[in-house]
Design an enzyme around this catalytic site. Sequence first.
Site, mmCIF file in Angstrom:
data_model
loop_
_atom_site.group_PDB
_atom_site.id
_atom_site.type_symbol
_atom_site.label_atom_id
_atom_site.label_comp_id
_atom_site.label_asym_id
_atom_site.label_seq_id
_atom_site.Cartn_x
_atom_site.Cartn_y
_atom_site.Cartn_z
ATOM 1 N N GLU A 1 78.341 46.986 13.433
ATOM 2 C CA GLU A 1 79.284 46.487 14.429
ATOM 3 C C GLU A 1 80.675 46.304 13.828
ATOM 4 O O GLU A 1 81.681 46.585 14.474
ATOM 5 C CB GLU A 1 78.788 45.157 15.028
ATOM 6 C CG GLU A 1 77.643 45.311 16.013
ATOM 7 C CD GLU A 1 77.975 46.231 17.172
ATOM 8 O OE1 GLU A 1 79.087 46.116 17.727
ATOM 9 O OE2 GLU A 1 77.139 47.070 17.528
ATOM 10 N N CYS B 1 79.626 60.047 29.390
ATOM 11 C CA CYS B 1 80.848 59.604 30.067
ATOM 12 C C CYS B 1 81.999 59.574 29.061
ATOM 13 O O CYS B 1 82.612 58.543 28.789
ATOM 14 C CB CYS B 1 80.626 58.224 30.682
ATOM 15 S SG CYS B 1 81.915 57.714 31.842
ATOM 16 N N CYS C 1 79.162 64.739 34.015
ATOM 17 C CA CYS C 1 78.660 63.955 35.143
ATOM 18 C C CYS C 1 77.322 64.477 35.680
ATOM 19 O O CYS C 1 76.534 63.715 36.251
ATOM 20 C CB CYS C 1 79.693 63.922 36.259
ATOM 21 S SG CYS C 1 81.251 63.142 35.776
ATOM 22 N N CYS D 1 74.636 62.675 33.941
ATOM 23 C CA CYS D 1 74.745 61.210 33.956
ATOM 24 C C CYS D 1 73.746 60.612 34.945
ATOM 25 O O CYS D 1 73.698 61.018 36.111
ATOM 26 C CB CYS D 1 76.168 60.801 34.328
ATOM 27 S SG CYS D 1 76.403 59.005 34.329
ATOM 28 N N CYS E 1 78.551 56.525 41.194
ATOM 29 C CA CYS E 1 79.805 56.292 40.471
ATOM 30 C C CYS E 1 80.986 56.591 41.390
ATOM 31 O O CYS E 1 81.140 57.718 41.881
ATOM 32 C CB CYS E 1 79.860 57.172 39.224
ATOM 33 S SG CYS E 1 81.436 57.116 38.347
#
Length: 238
Positions: free
Chosen positions: A35, A190, A197, A200, A206
């Site tokens: 992270e 994305c 798309c 997706c 969306c």
Amino acid sequence: LPKKILGWYDNNKRSLPWRVSKNSSKKLYYRLLSEFMLQQTQVKTVIDYFNNFIKKFPDITSLATASEDDVLGAWAGLGYYSRARNLHKTAQITLSLYGGIFPKTYSEVIALPGVGKSTAGAILSLTFNQPHAILDGNVKRVLARYHRVEGHYSSSSVMNELWRLAELHTPEKQNAEYTQAIMDIGATVCTPRKPNCQSCPISKNCDAFIHNQQDIYPNKRPKKMKPERNIVFLIYKN
């Protein structure tokens, strides 16, 4: 949203070095390290640095007891060195204040050096499966397109709205899987340019896809108007 994303994630998990350990203490340390490294740096760049870093500092104790020079040396080339210093301080605090056992509450985690709201949420979600939302660059993009959020991230009102949406969609169960899944969708499907798309799992609902406005969202930062000045010069020549 979570149900469709989780179904997609089952068949599209990315194999990343900080996801492989099943040992609880190593899993937490790997997530903490990743992270910090992934702040402002892409996954493909981080992988080699991560692998080399854990060879030198295999756990949080070895990192905490190392000198700052050694830590910065292992970080060399990754840039944004304040991240390395904050990571080192976080390891030292974990060792001195918590006996080497990483804290599990949001208030304790977000108080650590270099840990913001999204990083704290990611650590607690991915390691302890706690229902905390995250809002990294990938998640911002997914939510901005899915809901057609107007405005740029530099606006506090836009960020507040994205946080509201992130928390709205964060499930109580399977939180770790959902967190990884929505990050992976942003990273692999994305994408900033030419999003895929058709692959997706949430494109049917969306708003950006429905209105064929994927290239418009997220909105770009508005250009600042350059100020104009009119100046009169009087030149005296003798």
